[in-house]
Design a protein around this motif. Structure first.
Motif, PDB file in Angstrom:
ATOM      1  N   THR A  26      -2.772  12.967 -13.036  1.00  0.00           N
ATOM      2  CA  THR A  26      -1.572  13.560 -12.454  1.00  0.00           C
ATOM      3  C   THR A  26      -0.442  12.544 -12.410  1.00  0.00           C
ATOM      4  N   THR A  27      -0.755  11.328 -11.992  1.00  0.00           N
ATOM      5  CA  THR A  27       0.251  10.267 -11.934  1.00  0.00           C
ATOM      6  C   THR A  27       0.842  10.000 -13.308  1.00  0.00           C
ATOM      7  N   ARG A  28      -0.018   9.861 -14.299  1.00  0.00           N
ATOM      8  CA  ARG A  28       0.460   9.581 -15.658  1.00  0.00           C
ATOM      9  C   ARG A  28       1.383  10.690 -16.148  1.00  0.00           C
TER      10      ARG A  28
ATOM     11  N   GLN B 221       8.914   8.121  -8.372  1.00  0.00           N
ATOM     12  CA  GLN B 221       7.938   7.089  -8.025  1.00  0.00           C
ATOM     13  C   GLN B 221       6.721   7.760  -7.396  1.00  0.00           C
ATOM     14  N   VAL B 222       5.549   7.406  -7.870  1.00  0.00           N
ATOM     15  CA  VAL B 222       4.319   8.010  -7.365  1.00  0.00           C
ATOM     16  C   VAL B 222       3.683   7.108  -6.303  1.00  0.00           C
ATOM     17  N   VAL B 223       3.401   7.706  -5.168  1.00  0.00           N
ATOM     18  CA  VAL B 223       2.664   7.031  -4.095  1.00  0.00           C
ATOM     19  C   VAL B 223       1.318   7.729  -3.970  1.00  0.00           C
ATOM     20  N   VAL B 224       0.251   7.022  -4.250  1.00  0.00           N
ATOM     21  CA  VAL B 224      -1.083   7.583  -4.070  1.00  0.00           C
ATOM     22  C   VAL B 224      -1.403   7.584  -2.577  1.00  0.00           C
TER      23      VAL B 224
ATOM     24  N   ARG C  58      -2.437   1.466 -13.103  1.00  0.00           N
ATOM     25  CA  ARG C  58      -2.137   1.405 -14.536  1.00  0.00           C
ATOM     26  C   ARG C  58      -1.486   2.689 -15.034  1.00  0.00           C
ATOM     27  N   ALA C  59      -1.832   3.801 -14.392  1.00  0.00           N
ATOM     28  CA  ALA C  59      -1.259   5.084 -14.795  1.00  0.00           C
ATOM     29  C   ALA C  59       0.199   5.215 -14.379  1.00  0.00           C
ATOM     30  N   GLY C  60       0.655   4.312 -13.524  1.00  0.00           N
ATOM     31  CA  GLY C  60       2.060   4.323 -13.142  1.00  0.00           C
ATOM     32  C   GLY C  60       2.350   4.479 -11.669  1.00  0.00           C
ATOM     33  N   ALA C  61       1.299   4.519 -10.824  1.00  0.00           N
ATOM     34  CA  ALA C  61       1.548   4.606  -9.384  1.00  0.00           C
ATOM     35  C   ALA C  61       2.235   3.334  -8.904  1.00  0.00           C
TER      36      ALA C  61
ATOM     37  N   ALA D 288       7.049  -1.549  -3.875  1.00  0.00           N
ATOM     38  CA  ALA D 288       5.647  -1.152  -3.811  1.00  0.00           C
ATOM     39  C   ALA D 288       5.017  -1.514  -2.471  1.00  0.00           C
ATOM     40  N   VAL D 289       4.078  -0.679  -2.039  1.00  0.00           N
ATOM     41  CA  VAL D 289       3.281  -0.947  -0.845  1.00  0.00           C
ATOM     42  C   VAL D 289       1.823  -0.682  -1.199  1.00  0.00           C
TER      43      VAL D 289
END
Length: 216
Positions: free
Chosen positions: A68-70, A80-83, A98-101, A126-127
């Motif tokens: 999903t992130t990729r 910007q993706v935050v997991v 690595r997928a972009g998070a 980033a956090v």
């Protein structure tokens, strides 16, 4: 509220989405503009509203957060993706990043901290949860810069061997007696961990490292 940070929530648990939305909606500078319950709907939502930030769970019914992130980063590079997950296992952390998070936080985060994570993500900061940061540091310190089959789980190694034999996802699913959705997640992890772009490169890696013997 033109200066508000726009956010979408992607999680297959409605109660989680409701809780996060309820809290973030109390912040004047954060605007929750949509929700989705899985990968397919989440990616479509991101493409449609191109939010500043996407909060993404890792384990969902129709996919996984790594894929999903990729895909979100492909359809909406500005997002910007935050997991936001319950899992801090290194087998999820490294592939997700690595997928972009940009950030990786756990669901035990309190609301005020989460709002701050969202604000920081919107400006590219980033956090990482401390345990997650520990995985990253250990990875940098102790693992070789070149990808290794040691990075793969036993099931991912099985998938790599079958990929190298030219099988597609349906054939892999049949051989391992799992769903194609499960195979899709394993394939995404294999590609991310081996730092390759596609299945052909993964097959070449398998042949080169002796995981399988290259066909004549």
């Amino acid at each position: 509220m033109g200066d508000s940070v726009t956010v979408i929530l992607i999680d297959d648990h409605e109660v989680v989405r409701e809780g996060v939305r309820a809290f973030l909606s109390t912040r004047d500078d954060i605007d929750v503009v949509g929700e989705a319950d899985g990968e397919t709907t989440g990616v479509a939502l991101a493409a449609g509203v191109t939010p500043d930030v996407a909060l993404v769970d890792l384990i969902m019914g129709d996919g996984d957060g790594v894929t999903t992130t990729r895909r979100i980063r492909q359809v909406s590079p500005r997002t910007q993706v935050v997991v936001l997950t319950s899992f801090d296992d290194r087998n999820w952390v490294i592939p997700a990043l690595r997928a972009g998070a940009l950030s990786y936080v756990l669901k035990d985060v309190d609301g005020t901290e989460l709002a701050d994570v969202v604000r920081r993500a919107a400006i590219g900061e980033a956090v990482l949860h401390p345990r997650v940061a520990g995985h990253v540091v250990r990875r940098l310190r102790h693992e070789a810069t070149e990808p290794s089959i040691a990075d793969l789980t036993e099931r991912e190694l099985e998938v790599l061997r079958i990929i190298a034999q030219g099988a597609n996802n349906a054939q892999i699913a049949a051989e391992l007696v799992v769903s194609e959705k499960t195979v899709k997640g394993h394939v995404s992890n294999v590609l991310a961990k081996l730092q390759v772009e596609d299945r052909t490169q993964a097959a070449v890696f398998a042949w080169r490292t002796g995981v399988v013997h290259e066909p004549r």
